[in-house]
Design an enzyme around this catalytic site. Structure first.
Site, PDB file in Angstrom:
ATOM      1  N   ARG A   1      24.480  -8.248 -87.474  1.00 61.82           N
ATOM      2  CA  ARG A   1      26.569  -7.072 -86.754  1.00 61.82           C
ATOM      3  C   ARG A   1      26.666  -8.101 -87.497  1.00 61.82           C
ATOM      4  NH1 ARG A   1      27.321  -6.067 -79.998  1.00 61.82           N
ATOM      5  NH2 ARG A   1      28.337  -4.641 -80.350  1.00 61.82           N
ATOM      6  N   CYS A   2      27.024  -6.461 -89.001  1.00 59.09           N
ATOM      7  CA  CYS A   2      27.240  -7.650 -89.973  1.00 59.09           C
ATOM      8  C   CYS A   2      27.873  -7.042 -90.660  1.00 59.09           C
ATOM      9  CB  CYS A   2      26.858  -8.498 -90.668  1.00 59.09           C
ATOM     10  SG  CYS A   2      24.964  -7.313 -91.723  1.00 59.09           S
TER      11      CYS A   2
ATOM     12  N   GLU B   1      30.463  -3.158 -85.242  1.00 60.71           N
ATOM     13  CA  GLU B   1      30.154  -4.671 -85.485  1.00 60.71           C
ATOM     14  C   GLU B   1      31.678  -5.513 -85.527  1.00 60.71           C
ATOM     15  OE1 GLU B   1      27.096  -4.822 -88.440  1.00 60.71           O
ATOM     16  OE2 GLU B   1      28.227  -3.226 -88.331  1.00 60.71           O
TER      17      GLU B   1
ATOM     18  N   GLN C   1      15.465   0.241 -86.741  1.00 64.78           N
ATOM     19  CA  GLN C   1      16.246   0.993 -86.806  1.00 64.78           C
ATOM     20  C   GLN C   1      16.768   1.929 -87.317  1.00 64.78           C
ATOM     21  OE1 GLN C   1      18.521  -3.417 -86.180  1.00 64.78           O
ATOM     22  NE2 GLN C   1      20.385  -2.345 -87.140  1.00 64.78           N
TER      23      GLN C   1
HETATM   24  N1  MCN Z   1      32.328   5.249 -80.891  1.00 72.85           N
HETATM   25  C1  MCN Z   1      33.229   5.462 -80.592  1.00 72.85           C
HETATM   26  N2  MCN Z   1      34.504   5.337 -80.916  1.00 72.85           N
HETATM   27  C2  MCN Z   1      34.228   5.534 -81.823  1.00 72.85           C
HETATM   28  C3  MCN Z   1      33.751   4.423 -83.068  1.00 72.85           C
HETATM   29  C4  MCN Z   1      31.879   4.761 -81.727  1.00 72.85           C
HETATM   30  O1  MCN Z   1      33.071   5.465 -79.217  1.00 72.85           O
HETATM   31  N3  MCN Z   1      35.999   5.454 -82.491  1.00 72.85           N
HETATM   32  C5  MCN Z   1      30.854   4.996 -80.196  1.00 72.85           C
HETATM   33  C6  MCN Z   1      29.662   5.305 -81.168  1.00 72.85           C
HETATM   34  O2  MCN Z   1      30.478   6.654 -80.914  1.00 72.85           O
HETATM   35  C7  MCN Z   1      28.703   4.807 -80.093  1.00 72.85           C
HETATM   36  C8  MCN Z   1      29.605   2.983 -80.295  1.00 72.85           C
HETATM   37  O3  MCN Z   1      31.033   3.136 -80.366  1.00 72.85           O
HETATM   38  O4  MCN Z   1      27.840   4.950 -79.264  1.00 72.85           O
HETATM   39  C9  MCN Z   1      29.286   2.130 -81.814  1.00 72.85           C
HETATM   40  O5  MCN Z   1      29.897   2.749 -83.074  1.00 72.85           O
HETATM   41  P1  MCN Z   1      29.801   2.433 -84.201  1.00 72.85           P
HETATM   42  O6  MCN Z   1      30.943   1.583 -83.963  1.00 72.85           O
HETATM   43  O7  MCN Z   1      29.420   4.356 -84.933  1.00 72.85           O
HETATM   44  O8  MCN Z   1      27.920   1.858 -84.722  1.00 72.85           O
HETATM   45  P2  MCN Z   1      27.056   2.732 -84.247  1.00 72.85           P
HETATM   46  O9  MCN Z   1      26.168   3.048 -83.493  1.00 72.85           O
HETATM   47  O10 MCN Z   1      26.272   2.391 -85.835  1.00 72.85           O
HETATM   48  O11 MCN Z   1      25.710   0.587 -83.811  1.00 72.85           O
HETATM   49  C10 MCN Z   1      25.447   0.049 -84.652  1.00 72.85           C
HETATM   50  C11 MCN Z   1      26.380  -1.511 -84.366  1.00 72.85           C
HETATM   51  C12 MCN Z   1      25.499  -2.123 -85.249  1.00 72.85           C
HETATM   52  S1  MCN Z   1      25.568  -2.450 -87.215  1.00 72.85           S
HETATM   53  C13 MCN Z   1      24.631  -3.727 -84.784  1.00 72.85           C
HETATM   54  S2  MCN Z   1      23.812  -5.039 -85.742  1.00 72.85           S
HETATM   55  C14 MCN Z   1      25.241  -3.883 -82.910  1.00 72.85           C
HETATM   56  C15 MCN Z   1      25.979  -2.990 -82.753  1.00 72.85           C
HETATM   57  O12 MCN Z   1      26.155  -1.542 -83.521  1.00 72.85           O
HETATM   58  N4  MCN Z   1      24.058  -3.975 -82.655  1.00 72.85           N
HETATM   59  C16 MCN Z   1      23.802  -3.254 -80.940  1.00 72.85           C
HETATM   60  N5  MCN Z   1      26.018  -2.511 -81.298  1.00 72.85           N
HETATM   61  C17 MCN Z   1      25.308  -3.326 -80.788  1.00 72.85           C
HETATM   62  N6  MCN Z   1      25.176  -2.443 -79.322  1.00 72.85           N
HETATM   63  C18 MCN Z   1      23.987  -2.732 -78.404  1.00 72.85           C
HETATM   64  N7  MCN Z   1      24.076  -2.387 -77.377  1.00 72.85           N
HETATM   65  N8  MCN Z   1      22.487  -3.129 -79.069  1.00 72.85           N
HETATM   66  C19 MCN Z   1      22.527  -3.288 -80.199  1.00 72.85           C
HETATM   67  O13 MCN Z   1      21.542  -3.805 -80.554  1.00 72.85           O
HETATM   68 CU1  CUN Z   2      24.402  -5.647 -90.268  1.00 70.67          CU
HETATM   69  S1  CUN Z   2      23.703  -6.046 -88.658  1.00 70.67           S
HETATM   70 MO1  CUN Z   2      24.149  -4.321 -87.712  1.00 70.67          MO
HETATM   71  O1  CUN Z   2      24.495  -3.687 -89.310  1.00 70.67           O
HETATM   72  O2  CUN Z   2      21.691  -3.126 -87.525  1.00 70.67           O
END
Ligand code: MCN
Ligand code: CUN
Length: 796
Positions: A372-373, A742, A225
C-alpha cells in the site's frame, strides 16, 4: 418544452452515489470464488519445502523417501527446474530470483523443493520426508553488515556482483542543494528507520495451474493483481505461446501489493501441471506467506533540511539505505531504482533537493516490494513529514504555520516539485485549516495543561502529503520495458444492459461497483444494468493491473473514454431514429433529443436496440468499443492527517484521543467506498505506528512469522477516525478523479508518530522509530534518548 427529462444521476448510481458494493452480495454470503475454491477434475496438490537457514550452501537433497510415499506424484528440486531452464526467473526490477534453490539458500523460508500429491496432507508428508544437507554460512541481516568489508557475497550466482550493493541511484540538483545549505540559518537533521512490514492479506498467495496436453492450453487461476503481466512473464520465462496462456485472477482476499510479483510457487505449479498433465493447486500457508512473500519498507534515512529563520525551507537532502533481501524483486517503474521516493516534498515549494539512494542485498526475503505504497511513496511521505516536524521544532516555529509557509499555493499550479515531478492541482492550505479546526488546534495549549495536571502528556501530530498516483504516462513509466497505460472494453447489448471489462484487477477495492458508476455517469445506463468483469486475460483487454492506486487514474479514465466512444456512436443512431442530422442532436443524461424540439428524444436504451435492429445504412452494427488510456500525468491527491494522543508517562502507553483526516482525491466516484479506503488505510497506518514489526535475529531467523507476533489491529484497538473531504478536480482526468487507495496508509503513520514525538519532545527526545511500543516510549521518556532501528529481538 424546456423541462429536462435527464435522469437523476444519484438515483441511477452515477458519479457521487454512495452505491452499495455489488461484490459484497457474494462476499458476505460466503459465495466469493477465491483460488482455493477452484476444484478441477483430477487436481493434484502441491506443498513447498522451505529453507530453515537464512544463508547456507546446499550440499545435497535426497528426495527418495518422498517419492516412496503412496499418493506422491512428483517431487521437484532446483536441479530438475534447472534442466528446463526454470531454476531462476527474472524479477520485475531486472534482477533474477531463484524459483527452487540450486546452489545456496539466501533467506529463511526460501523455496527448496516441492512435492505434488493426491491431497495436501500427503504432499506435506512428502515435504517432511525430503532430506537436505546444508552447510550454514554467516547471515547478513541488516544493510550495514551487508556493506561491511569482508561481508560474505550473498549473490555469488551473479558473475558481475562484487559486493552486496544492488544499486546506487541519485536524483536532484546537488550543486543547488549545496548552495541552499550554505545559505541556511539552521540545518535540521534526522535519522530514521521505516521498519520492514508485511501486507498481511487475508488470503495467502496461491495458484491452480492446468495444462491441457491435447489443446496445448495452459490455464492458471492465480492471486495476481496484474494478470496480464503474469501472462507475459509465463510466455517469456516458460517459453509458452502467449495465446495459449490464460491467466484468471478470481476473487482476491486482499492484495495490498503482496500480489504484484510473480512468486516461485506460481512457476513451480505450472511446471508441475505440465509434467503431470493434471491440474496442480498450490495454496501458501500463513507462515509461508509471512516469511517469504514480498515485504514492504525496511529502509533507513539520513535527512537534512536547510532552513531560513523565518521558516522558509531552502533545501532538502535525503540519503536512503534500503534492504532488498536476497532478490531485488520490487515492482516499480524501470527508470526509478527506489520507486517514487523522489515524490518527497512535492506539496512544498522547495527550491533545491538532492536524493542519494543505495539498495543492498541481505539474507532476508525479498524486501521493499510493495505494501500500500505506490512504489515507496509511503516511505517518502513518512520521511518528509517527520523531517518537517523536526525542522519546525528545531526552528521553534509552530508546526502548522511552518507547513503553511512552505505549501505550494493554490494559484501556483502546475508546480515543479523539488525532484522534478509536475503537480497540477490542490488546495493544501484549505485542507490543513479544516483539519486544524476539527481537532481544536487553537485550544490545544489549554488541553495540554489540563492533561499535565492529570499527569498525562498530550501531543498533536500533523502529516500533510501529496501522492503521485496512476502510473503511466507511457513516456516515463514502464515495467521491464512494458509501457504503463490501461484499458476498458464496453459492450452494450440490444436491451441496453452492458458488460464492462478492464485491464485492472480489483482485490477488494470495489471496481465492480465504481466502474459501473462511471458508465452510468457517461451514458445514463443505470449502474445496476452494467456488469463489470476483470482478471481473465482471455476476455479482459490488456492492462497493467491494479497497484499504485492507478486504477481510477488510468483504467477508470479508460472507462470514461470507452463510454464516450459508445455515446458518439449512439448519437449517430439517435439522429437516424429522430430523422435529423447528427449536429441537431443534443445529449442529456440517458437521452438524446432534437435541439429545436427537446420533447422529441430517444433514450440510450432505444439507441442500443437500434444498433442491432434498426441501424442506418452504412453504419457498422453493434454497440461495442475498446479504449486504451495513456494518462498525460500522474494524479496528485492530497491528504492532511492530524492526530492527538495522550501518553501515560508511567507506562509509555499512548492512546489516540482524536484523529482527523482531510482527503482531496478530486471528484469522488463513490464517497462511501472512498471513505472505506481511507478508514482501512488509516487502520494499517495505526498498526505500523503502534504495534507491528517483523524482525530477524543474528542468524537471520525471522521473528514474527505468525499472527501472535505480528499483530493485526481489530476494531477493538483501532481508534475512531473523523473524515473530511475537499474536492479539487484533477485537470487532466476525464471525470476529474484522482487515486485514493493508498493515501491514508501513506500519510497516516507520520501523524501518529509526530503526535507522540510532540508529546515527548520536552524530554529531549527527537525520534522513536516505529513501532512506538510502550516500552520504547517509556525508555525514551526516562532516558531522554532517541530509540532507533527495529525493536531488538528478545530471546528467552
Ligand atoms: N475511488 C472513488 N473516487 C476516487 C478515487 C477512487 O470512488 N476519486 C474508488 C475507486 O473507484 C475504487 C477505490 O476507490 O473502487 C480505490 O481506487 P483507486 O484509488 O483507484 O485504487 P485502486 O483501485 O488502484 O486500488 C489499489 C490500491 C492499492 S495499490 C492497494 S495496495 C490497496 C488499496 O488499493 N489494496 C487494497 N486498497 C485496498 N482495499 C482493499 N479492500 N483491499 C486491498 O488489497
Ligand atoms: Cu505499493 S502496494 Mo499497492 O501499489 O498494490
Amino acid at each position: 418544452m424546456s423541462a429536462t427529462t435527464a435522469l437523476d444521476e444519484i438515483k441511477i448510481g452515477g458519479l457521487g452515489a454512495s452505491r452499495r458494493r455489488v461484490e459484497d452480495n457474494r462476499f458476505i454470503r460466503g459465495k466469493g470464488s477465491y483460488v482455493d475454491d477452484i476444484v478441477l477434475p483430477g487436481m493434484l496438490h502441491m506443498e513447498i519445502l522451505r529453507s530453515p537457514f537464512a544463508h547456507a550452501r546446499i550440499k545435497s537433497i535426497d528426495t527418495s523417501a518422498a517419492w516412496k510415499i503412496p499418493g506422491v506424484r512428483l517431487v521437484l528440486t532446483g536441479e530438475m527446474m534447472a534442466s528446463r531452464n526454470l531454476a531462476w526467473m527474472p524479477t520485475l526490477s531486472y534482477d533474477t530470483q531463484a524459483v527452487l534453490a540450486t546452489d545456496k539458500v539466501r533467506f529463511q523460508g526460501q523455496e527448496v523443493a516441492a512435492v505434488i500429491a493426491d491431497d495436501p496432507y500427503i504432499a506435506r508428508d512428502g515435504v517432511e520426508a525430503i532430506q537436505v544437507e546444508y552447510e550454514p554460512l554467516p547471515a547478513i541481516v541488516n544493510p550495514y553488515q551487508a556493506m561491511a568489508d569482508g561481508a560474505p557475497i550473498i549473490r555469488d550466482d551473479k558473475l558481475e556482483q562484487p559486493d552486496n550493493v544492488v544499486f546506487d541511484w541519485e536524483i536532484g540538483d546537488q550543486a543547488a542543494t549545496e548552495r541552499a545549505f550554505a545559505e541556511a540559518d539552521l540545518v535540521s537533521r534526522l535519522d530514521l528507520h521505516y521498519p520492514r512490514s508485511h501486507p498481511s492479506p487475508i488470503e495467502c498467495c496461491g495458484s491452480v495451474a492446468d495444462f491441457n496436453r491435447a489443446t496445448q492450453k495452459l490455464t492458471v487461476y492465480i492471486t495476481s493483481q496484474a494478470p496480464h503481466i503474469v501472462r507475459a512473464a509465463v510466455a517469456l520465462v516458460a517459453e509458452l505461446p502467449e495465446h495459449m496462456i490464460r491467466i484468471i485472477s478470481p476473487d482476491i482476499g486482499g492484495g495490498f501489493g503482496n500480489k504484484v510479483p510473480v512468486y516461485p510457487g506460481y512457476v513451480i505449479s505450472i511446471l508441475a501441471s505440465i509434467l503431470t498433465e493434471r491440474p496442480v493447486k498450490w495454496i501458501e500457508d500463513k507462515t509461508g506467506n509471512l516469511i517469504s512473500t514480498g515485504f514492504g519498507r525496511d529502509i533507513y534515512l539520513h535527512g537534512e533540511v536547510a532552513l531560513r529563520k523565518d521558516g522558509k525551507v531552502l533545501g532538502v537532502r535525503m540519503e536512503t539505505l534500503s534492504d532488498h533481501g536476497a532478490f531485488f524483486s520490487d515492482a516499480q517503474p524501470s527508470k526509478f531504482k527506489i520507486g517514487l521516493m523522489h515524490s518527497a516534498f512535492a506539496c512544498y515549494d522547495i527550491p533545491a533537493a538532492h536524493l542519494a539512494a543505495r539498495g543492498v542485498y541481505t539474507n532476508k526475503a525479498p524486501g521493499g516490494v510493495a505494501y500500500r505504497c505506490s512504489f515507496r511513496v509511503t516511505e517518502a511521505m513518512f520521511f518528509q513529514e517527520r523531517m518537517m516536524q523536526a525542522a519546525a521544532d528545531d526552528l521553534g516555529i509552530d508546526q502548522a504555520e511552518f507547513r503553511r509557509i512552505n505549501f505550494v499555493r493554490d494559484d501556483d499550479f502546475p508546480h515543479r516539485t523539488p525532484y522534478g515531478f509536475l503537480t497540477d492541482s490542490g488546495q493544501y492550505g484549505k485542507c490543513l485549516d479544516i483539519g486544524l479546526e476539527a481537532i481544536g488546534y487553537a485550544d490545544f495549549a489549554r488541553q495540554k495543561e489540563e492533561a499535565a495536571a492529570r499527569g498525562r502528556l498530550l501531543g498533536i501530530g500533523i502529516s500533510a502529503m501529496t501522492e503521485p498516483l496512476g502510473a503511466g504516462n507511457s513516456r516515463e513509466y514502464d515495467i521491464l520495458g512494458i509501457k504503463m497505460f490501461d484499458s476498458a472494453e464496453l459492450r452494450v447489448h440490444m436491451t441496453g444492459k452492458a458488460i464492462l471489462r478492464t485491464g485492472a484487477k480489483t482485490q477488494g477495492q470495489g471496481h465492480e461497483t465504481t466502474w459501473a458508476q462511471i458508465v452510468a455517469h457517461e451514458l445514463g445506463i443505470p449502474a445496476d444494468d452494467i456488469v463489470v468483469e476483470e482478471g481473465d486475460t482471455d476476455t479482459a483487454p490488456f492492462g497493467m493491473g491494479t497497484y499504485a492506486s492507478r486504477s481510477t487514474p488510468v483504467a477508470g479514465a479508460a472507462v470514461a473514454m470507452v463510454s464516450r466512444k459508445i455515446r458518439a456512436k449512439a448519437r449517430k443512431l439517435a439522429a437516424h431514429l429522430l430523422e435529423v442530422s447528427e449536429e441537431d442532436v443534443e445529449w442529456e443524461l440517458g437521452r438524446f433529443y432534437v435541439r429545436a424540439a427537446p420533447g422529441q428524444g430517444v433514450t440510450i436504451q432505444e439507441c442500443a436496440m437500434a444498433a442491432y435492429a434498426n441501424m442506418p445504412d452504412g453504419l457498422e452494427p453493434g454497440l461495442e468499443a475498446n479504449a486504451y488510456y495513456d494518462p498525460p500525468n500522474l494524479t496528485w491527491p492530497f491528504g492532511c492527517y492530524l492526530c492527538k494522543v495522550e501518553i501515560d508517562p508511567e507506562t509509555g502507553v499512548w492512546d489516540v484521543i482524536q484523529f482527523v483526516a482531510v482527503d482531496d482525491c478530486g471528484v469522488r466516484i463513490n464517497p462511501m467506498i472512498v471513505e472505506g479506503q481511507i478508514m482501512g488505510g488509516l487502520t494499517e497506518a495505526y498498526a505500523k505506528a503502534n504495534m507491528q514489526f517483523i524482525t530477524f535475529d543474528a542468524d537471520g531467523n525471522c521473528i514474527g512469522s505468525n499472527y501472535m507476533d505480528y499483530l493485526l489491529p481489530t476494531a477493538w484497538e483501532t481508534p475512531g477516525f473523523e473524515l473530511y473531504e475537499v474536492v479539487t478536480p484533477c485537470p487532466h482526468h476525464p471525470i476529474g478523479a484522482k487515486g485514493v487507495g493508498e493515501c491514508a496508509t501513506v500519510g497516516g503513520p507520520a501523524a501518529f508518530v509526530n503526535a507522540v514525538m510532540d508529546a515527548v519532545k520536552g524530554f529531549g527526545v527527537r525520534n522513536i522509530d516505529m513501532p512506538l511500543l510502550p516500552d520504547r516510549v517509556y525508555e525514551a521518556i526516562t532516558t531522554g534518548r532517541d530509540i532507533s532501528g527495529a525493536p531488538p529481538v528478545k530471546m528467552d
